[in-house]
Design an enzyme around this catalytic site. Structure first.
Site, short mmCIF file in Angstrom:
data_model
loop_
_atom_site.label_atom_id
_atom_site.label_comp_id
_atom_site.label_asym_id
_atom_site.label_seq_id
_atom_site.Cartn_x
_atom_site.Cartn_y
_atom_site.Cartn_z
N ASP A 185 0.86 -1.17 0.00
CA ASP A 185 0.00 0.00 0.00
C ASP A 185 0.90 1.23 0.00
O ASP A 185 2.07 1.17 0.40
CB ASP A 185 -0.89 -0.03 1.25
CG ASP A 185 -1.71 1.22 1.43
OD1 ASP A 185 -2.40 1.61 0.47
OD2 ASP A 185 -1.64 1.81 2.52
N ASP A 234 -0.15 5.13 0.75
CA ASP A 234 -0.34 6.18 1.76
C ASP A 234 -0.20 5.62 3.17
O ASP A 234 -0.89 4.68 3.56
CB ASP A 234 -1.73 6.81 1.62
CG ASP A 234 -1.89 7.57 0.31
OD1 ASP A 234 -0.88 7.75 -0.41
OD2 ASP A 234 -3.03 7.97 0.00
#
Length: 233
Positions: free
Chosen positions: A17, A19
């Site tokens: 991922d 952010d």
């Protein structure tokens, strides 16, 4: 020659991922600011939407909230040339990469040492995410793709899935089919419970400075938890 030499090992990936897993904050926010300052009037509301996105990612989100955000963003970019957005991303990526979390960069190095392809997976636009992946020296990116018309302008519709929640699973499955990854031998890294579908789809899940729900689940399931020195809200 026939195939007497040993067969090549099955390629393996580590899905990260973006952010608050690889970088501090949101990658979309600097893009929204740059678009606003660049005079892309249809993007004005995207600044507010990006702030909302940060909030719902921190606090968790419903599927309905995610769908609403997607639709607002698609409406905002409709009619803008992809080349204009690419120009903006080229300008802001160095600043985003400077927000990389040192401990997470170590995770990337560890994955490389294991021979894994390192793939960034994000709901942000592919135009931005692919350039972040390149700047970090990674092997690929999976992100949200918007449809283009014959003149290279965004139509306001998606090509493929909104790369969020269960949509991430569909998109990494596509990449796995293209590259020959056995997802049961792959790994996924995230800070958010919203990425649970992706984490359950692979063989190894790693929670990186997780939110409360993901932390509790990781403890229940015996998943590795990595702290990266950031306080969560």
């Amino acid at each position: 020659m026939s195939g007497e030499a040993g067969a090549r090992p099955t390629p393996t990936a580590a899905f990260f991922d973006l952010d608050r897993t690889l970088i501090r904050g949101s990658a979309n926010y600097p893009l929204a600011i740059a678009a606003f300052r660049g005079g892309h009037v249809p993007w004005r509301d995207l600044v507010k939407d990006t702030l909302n996105a940060i909030s719902f990612h921190r606090k968790g989100s419903t599927d309905a909230g995610s769908e609403a955000l997607r639709e607002r963003i698609l409406r905002a970019v409709a009619g803008i040339r992809q080349s204009d957005i690419i120009h903006l991303t080229d300008a802001i990526v160095p600043g985003i990469v400077r927000k990389a979390i040192p401990a997470s960069m170590t995770l990337l190095s560890d994955a490389r040492a294991l021979g894994h392809d390192r793939i960034v997976v994000s709901a942000s636009p592919i135009e931005l995410v692919s350039r972040i992946a390149t700047a970090l020296g990674l092997e690929g990116a999976v992100a949200t793709r918007s449809e283009l018309d014959d003149e290279g302008r965004y139509t306001g519709h998606l090509t493929g899935e909104f790369c969020y929640g269960a949509g991430k699973v569909i998109e990494i499955e596509k990449l796995a089919a293209e590259r020959g990854y056995d997802l049961s031998r792959c790994a996924a890294y995230s800070d958010s419970i919203s990425d649970l579908p992706m984490m359950e789809r692979v063989g190894t899940a790693v929670a990186v400075n997780p939110d409360r729900e993901l932390r509790e689940l990781a403890r229940e399931r015996g998943w590795r938890v990595v702290e990266v020195g950031r306080k969560r809200h």
